[in-house]
Write a protein that holds these residues in place. Structure first.
Motif, mmCIF file in Angstrom:
data_model
loop_
_atom_site.group_PDB
_atom_site.id
_atom_site.type_symbol
_atom_site.label_atom_id
_atom_site.label_comp_id
_atom_site.label_asym_id
_atom_site.label_seq_id
_atom_site.Cartn_x
_atom_site.Cartn_y
_atom_site.Cartn_z
ATOM 1 N N SER A 57 0.827 -1.209 0.000
ATOM 2 C CA SER A 57 0.000 0.000 0.000
ATOM 3 C C SER A 57 0.862 1.260 0.000
ATOM 4 C CB SER A 57 -0.929 -0.014 1.214
ATOM 5 O OG SER A 57 -1.732 1.129 1.230
ATOM 6 N N VAL A 58 1.892 1.283 0.818
ATOM 7 C CA VAL A 58 2.818 2.427 0.865
ATOM 8 C C VAL A 58 3.485 2.600 -0.497
ATOM 9 C CG1 VAL A 58 4.979 3.284 1.877
ATOM 10 C CG2 VAL A 58 3.235 2.237 3.347
ATOM 11 N N GLU A 61 0.856 3.791 -3.196
ATOM 12 C CA GLU A 61 0.434 5.171 -2.954
ATOM 13 C C GLU A 61 1.521 6.168 -3.350
ATOM 14 O OE1 GLU A 61 -1.769 7.918 0.335
ATOM 15 O OE2 GLU A 61 -0.622 6.221 1.079
ATOM 16 N N GLN A 62 2.756 5.893 -2.976
ATOM 17 C CA GLN A 62 3.839 6.811 -3.330
ATOM 18 C C GLN A 62 4.136 6.789 -4.823
ATOM 19 O OE1 GLN A 62 7.240 7.002 -0.719
ATOM 20 N NE2 GLN A 62 5.976 6.581 1.075
ATOM 21 N N LEU A 64 1.913 6.208 -7.220
ATOM 22 C CA LEU A 64 0.839 6.937 -7.892
ATOM 23 C C LEU A 64 0.954 8.440 -7.655
ATOM 24 C CD1 LEU A 64 -2.228 4.577 -7.314
ATOM 25 C CD2 LEU A 64 -0.539 4.561 -9.171
ATOM 26 N N SER A 65 1.388 8.820 -6.469
ATOM 27 C CA SER A 65 1.617 10.244 -6.196
ATOM 28 C C SER A 65 2.721 10.792 -7.099
ATOM 29 C CB SER A 65 1.973 10.449 -4.725
ATOM 30 O OG SER A 65 0.863 10.159 -3.901
ATOM 31 N N PHE A 84 -6.273 -1.152 -5.069
ATOM 32 C CA PHE A 84 -5.874 0.038 -4.311
ATOM 33 C C PHE A 84 -6.691 1.256 -4.769
ATOM 34 C CE2 PHE A 84 -3.427 3.868 -3.638
ATOM 35 C CZ PHE A 84 -2.949 3.734 -2.344
ATOM 36 N N LEU A 85 -6.836 1.407 -6.081
ATOM 37 C CA LEU A 85 -7.544 2.568 -6.629
ATOM 38 C C LEU A 85 -9.023 2.582 -6.260
ATOM 39 C CD1 LEU A 85 -5.771 2.818 -10.072
ATOM 40 C CD2 LEU A 85 -5.716 4.525 -8.246
ATOM 41 N N LYS A 87 -10.183 1.843 -3.420
ATOM 42 C CA LYS A 87 -10.248 2.364 -2.052
ATOM 43 C C LYS A 87 -9.710 3.792 -1.942
ATOM 44 C CE LYS A 87 -9.744 -2.151 0.128
ATOM 45 N NZ LYS A 87 -8.910 -2.966 0.999
ATOM 46 N N HIS A 88 -9.019 4.246 -2.965
ATOM 47 C CA HIS A 88 -8.362 5.559 -2.924
ATOM 48 C C HIS A 88 -8.816 6.397 -4.109
ATOM 49 C CE1 HIS A 88 -5.638 4.525 0.387
ATOM 50 N NE2 HIS A 88 -5.766 3.311 -0.100
ATOM 51 N N GLU A 90 -8.906 9.413 -4.535
ATOM 52 C CA GLU A 90 -8.156 10.643 -4.800
ATOM 53 C C GLU A 90 -7.317 10.550 -6.074
ATOM 54 O OE1 GLU A 90 -5.585 8.509 -1.592
ATOM 55 O OE2 GLU A 90 -7.687 8.629 -2.130
ATOM 56 N N PHE A 91 -7.168 9.329 -6.622
ATOM 57 C CA PHE A 91 -6.420 9.160 -7.872
ATOM 58 C C PHE A 91 -7.345 8.959 -9.074
ATOM 59 C CE2 PHE A 91 -3.400 7.768 -4.570
ATOM 60 C CZ PHE A 91 -2.354 8.633 -4.854
#
Length: 112
Positions: A57-58, A61-62, A64-65, A84-85, A87-88, A90-91
């Protein structure tokens, strides 16, 4: 008792992947290929010795950021990245759908 260092995520462009390091040891990676303005993620794995720590997950997330900061878009062929996407959200604004055309292109790109 000393506290473990935070994991470090780095883009290794020459190997087409982001790696996550725990105390300078490679613990896993997420692999990609670039297609026009898209970064197509197709595989993520974390070494069994590092399982259960939330490192995938870390890592994702990093990664994709970082993609966001470069102005590229994300294509989640990798099942873990796709999960992951979901649940997140924001992307969501930089995520493109996986299409048969992209899958065909990826197959060709990986065969080289």
């Amino acid at each position: 008792m000393t506290q473990a260092a935070d994991p470090i995520v780095r883009n290794v462009d020459a190997r087409h992947r982001y790696e996550i390091l725990v105390e300078e040891v490679s613990a896993g990676f997420t692999a990609y290929r670039d297609r026009d303005g898209q970064r197509v993620f197709f595989h993520t794995e974390v070494d069994d010795a590092f399982a259960g720590r939330g490192l995938a997950s870390v890592l994702v997330e990093q990664a994709l950021s970082h993609v966001r900061s470069t102005g590229k878009r994300i294509v989640p062929v990798c099942p873990y990245v796709a999960k992951f996407l979901k649940k997140h959200e924001e992307f969501a604004d930089i995520t493109d759908p996986v299409t048969p055309e992209i899958l065909q292109w990826l197959e060709t790109a990986l065969a080289r």
